[in-house]
Design a protein around this motif. Structure first.
Motif, PDB file in Angstrom:
ATOM      1  N   GLY A  36       0.844  -1.201   0.000  1.00 14.11           N
ATOM      2  CA  GLY A  36       0.000   0.000   0.000  1.00 14.11           C
ATOM      3  C   GLY A  36       0.871   1.240   0.000  1.00 14.11           C
ATOM      4  N   ALA A  40      -0.533   4.457   4.598  1.00 12.44           N
ATOM      5  CA  ALA A  40      -1.680   3.541   4.627  1.00 12.44           C
ATOM      6  C   ALA A  40      -1.873   2.898   5.994  1.00 12.44           C
ATOM      7  CB  ALA A  40      -1.502   2.459   3.559  1.00 12.44           C
ATOM      8  N   GLU A 210      -5.178   0.566   2.424  1.00  8.61           N
ATOM      9  CA  GLU A 210      -5.493   1.918   1.949  1.00  8.61           C
ATOM     10  C   GLU A 210      -6.061   2.692   3.118  1.00  8.61           C
ATOM     11  OE1 GLU A 210      -8.087   1.672  -1.444  1.00  8.61           O
ATOM     12  OE2 GLU A 210      -6.480   0.875  -2.688  1.00  8.61           O
TER      13      GLU A 210
END
Ligand code: ATP
Length: 237
Positions: A36, A40, A210
Motif C-alpha cells: 500500500g 496507509a 489503503e
C-alpha cells in the motif's frame, strides 16, 4: 490455529485513527505481505504487533496467546522480531556487536555464536567486515545487518518493514532472494513493502492497505494479476 491472528485492530495517534479495524492472519511457514502507499498504516500495524504502540481496540493473538497488553521485550522473548523501517542499527558498534545485541534475551553462548555464523553465511559481506563499525556499511548492507540482527532472537515470526527502501535494484534483488531463502528454511515472515511487485512475487498471501483499512486480500499471484492492483501499485495504465 494461525501463528499470528489480528482481529479488527484499531490504532490511533491521539484523535487520528491510523489503523481502522483490520483483520488478517499468518500461518506458520508462510510469507504474508502488507502493501500500500505511504501513510496507509503498514508501519503503524507492525509497531503495534511489536508492542511499541497500544491498540485502541481489537485482538492480537500470537502463538496461542493474546499479546495486546504485553510489553515489547516480552513480545520479542515470545518469538516476534521486528526489523524496523530505516534500519536503526547502531552505527558506532561493530557488525558483530550489532548481531550480539539481537540476542540480548538469550543465554546460550554457543547457540548465539552458531547463529552469528549463520548470519555471516546468509550475508557474506557482514562476515568479511565483522570488526568494522556498522555505520561504514552501505544502505543495503545495513539492511542486511538489521535483518541478521532480528534473526538473532530466533524468531517464530520475522517482521520486515520496507527492506527494499532506498536500495539499488541489485541490492533489492539480493534482499528479496534472502527472504526467499529464509522462507525455504522455514522462517515465517510478515513483510511490509512499497515495492508491490517484488513482495507479491514471493508472498503466499497479500493484503492491500489503503488509509487504515485492508482494501483487498488474496494470494500473491491473485493480487499480482488483479487489475486494480496492477493499475494502482504496479505502475500500469
Ligand atoms: P510509510 O510507508 O510512509 O511508513 P505506512 O503505510 O507505513 O506508510 P504509517 O507510517 O503507519 O503508514 O502511517 C499511517 C498514518 O498515521 C499516516 O497518516 C501518518 O501520517 C500517521 N502517523 C504515523 N506516525 C504518526 C505519529 N507518530 N503521530 C501522528 N500520526 C502518525
Amino acid at each position: 490455529m494461525p501463528l499470528l491472528e489480528v482481529e479488527d485492530l484499531r490504532v490511533a495517534y491521539g484523535k487520528i485513527e491510523a489503523v481502522k479495524g483490520i483483520s488478517f492472519s499468518v500461518e506458520a511457514g508462510q510469507v504474508v505481505t502488507l502493501i500500500g502507499t505511504n501513510g496507509a498504516g503498514k508501519t503503524t500495524t507492525l509497531r503495534t504487533l511489536s508492542g511499541l504502540l497500544k491498540p485502541l481496540a481489537g485482538k492480537i493473538t500470537f502463538d496461542g496467546e493474546v499479546i495486546n497488553d504485553m510489553g515489547a521485550h516480552k513480545i520479542v522473548a515470545k518469538g516476534l522480531a521486528h526489523s524496523p523501517e530505516g534500519r536503526r542499527i547502531f552505527p558506532r558498534l561493530t557488525i558483530a556487536e550489532n548481531l550480539q545485541l539481537g540476542a540480548f534475551l538469550r543465554k546460550d553462548a554457543s547457540g548465539i555464536q552458531r547463529d552469528i555464523e549463520r548470519a555471516y553465511t546468509l550475508f557474506p559481506i557482514l562476515g568479511e567486515r565483522r570488526g568494522q563499525a556498522a555505520g561504514t556499511l552501505s544502505g543495503g548492507e545495513q539492511q542486511m545487518l538489521a535483518m541478521g540482527r532480528a534473526l538473532m532472537s530466533q524468531p517464530k515470526l520475522l517482521m520486515l518493514d520496507e527492506p527494499s527502501m532506498g536500495l539499488s535494484p541489485i541490492m533489492m534483488q539480493r534482499i528479496m532472494e534472502t527472504i526467499t531463502e529464509l522462507k525455504a528454511q522455514g522462517t515465517t515472515i510478515l513483510l511490509v513493502e512499497q515495492n508491490a511487485q517484488a513482495a507479491l512475487s514471493l508472498a503466499d498471501h497479500g493484503h492491500v492497505m489503503e488509509i487504515g483499512t485492508i482494501a483487498l486480500s488474496g494470494t500473491g499471484q491473485e493480487l499480482m494479476h488483479d487489475e486494480s492492483v496492477r493499475k494502482a501499485y504496479l505502475g500500469e495504465d
